[in-house]
Design a protein around this motif. Sequence first.
Motif, mmCIF file in Angstrom:
data_model
loop_
_atom_site.group_PDB
_atom_site.id
_atom_site.type_symbol
_atom_site.label_atom_id
_atom_site.label_comp_id
_atom_site.label_asym_id
_atom_site.label_seq_id
_atom_site.Cartn_x
_atom_site.Cartn_y
_atom_site.Cartn_z
ATOM 1 N N GLU A 143 43.858 39.011 46.283
ATOM 2 C CA GLU A 143 44.666 39.678 45.257
ATOM 3 C C GLU A 143 45.778 38.761 44.765
ATOM 4 N N ASN B 34 46.915 56.392 48.759
ATOM 5 C CA ASN B 34 47.854 55.680 49.635
ATOM 6 C C ASN B 34 47.181 55.153 50.892
ATOM 7 N N GLY C 55 43.903 54.729 51.325
ATOM 8 C CA GLY C 55 42.735 53.906 51.012
ATOM 9 C C GLY C 55 41.397 54.531 51.341
ATOM 10 N N ASP D 298 45.306 50.729 42.469
ATOM 11 C CA ASP D 298 44.482 50.307 43.593
ATOM 12 C C ASP D 298 43.037 50.116 43.155
ATOM 13 N N TRP E 235 39.670 51.043 44.510
ATOM 14 C CA TRP E 235 39.203 51.997 45.504
ATOM 15 C C TRP E 235 38.190 51.327 46.421
ATOM 16 N N LYS F 44 48.691 46.171 36.372
ATOM 17 C CA LYS F 44 49.661 45.798 37.418
ATOM 18 C C LYS F 44 50.876 45.092 36.803
#
Length: 191
Positions: free
Chosen positions: A39, A94, A96, A131, A133, A162
Amino acid sequence: LNSFLIDIPSLEIQNKIADKLYKIDKKIEINNKINTNLEKISTEFFLNWLSNTHSDKKKSLDSIANYKNGLAMQKFRPVNIKESLPVVKIRELNQGHTDSNSDLCRKDIDKSVQINTGDIIFSWSGTLLLDLWAGTEAGLNQHLFKVTSNDYPSWFIYEWTKYYLQEFQLIAESKATTMGHIKRSNLKESF
């Protein structure tokens, strides 16, 4: 309870089990580090691309991606547990993943509000989160967007969203009298 006999594996077998579990835990730890690193690399690549791009062409977030809001899943309760999906709310986003405490919805909900591993999920109300997923197939609850695009790759849409996330969080925080959120107009105003 004193009368119950419990069959316990030998110490040798217990050690073999513990060794396998230890190796699995280490692999999970390494995979989490790899994901975090990937990331960071993706973000660095995006910011580098952004600083070296010279174009007058501008588009808003809502014109390069579809931000599909989830459904009020309490209206789509399953009739049959076997034909149900877990529901992703902010709690699941939150952590995941879904779990046994997650609500369930019917499996026949529209595909546009079903999520799968790799889908981009953006919480636009309450706690603003973004996020990818990594959980199982699920139904998307209201206050969460499934972000897709027919024209741009997922990493590009993810990084652009983001890029504006901090700004969106500030907008949501400024709505102190209500539950903080952003509006679709905020996506239109983000180029």
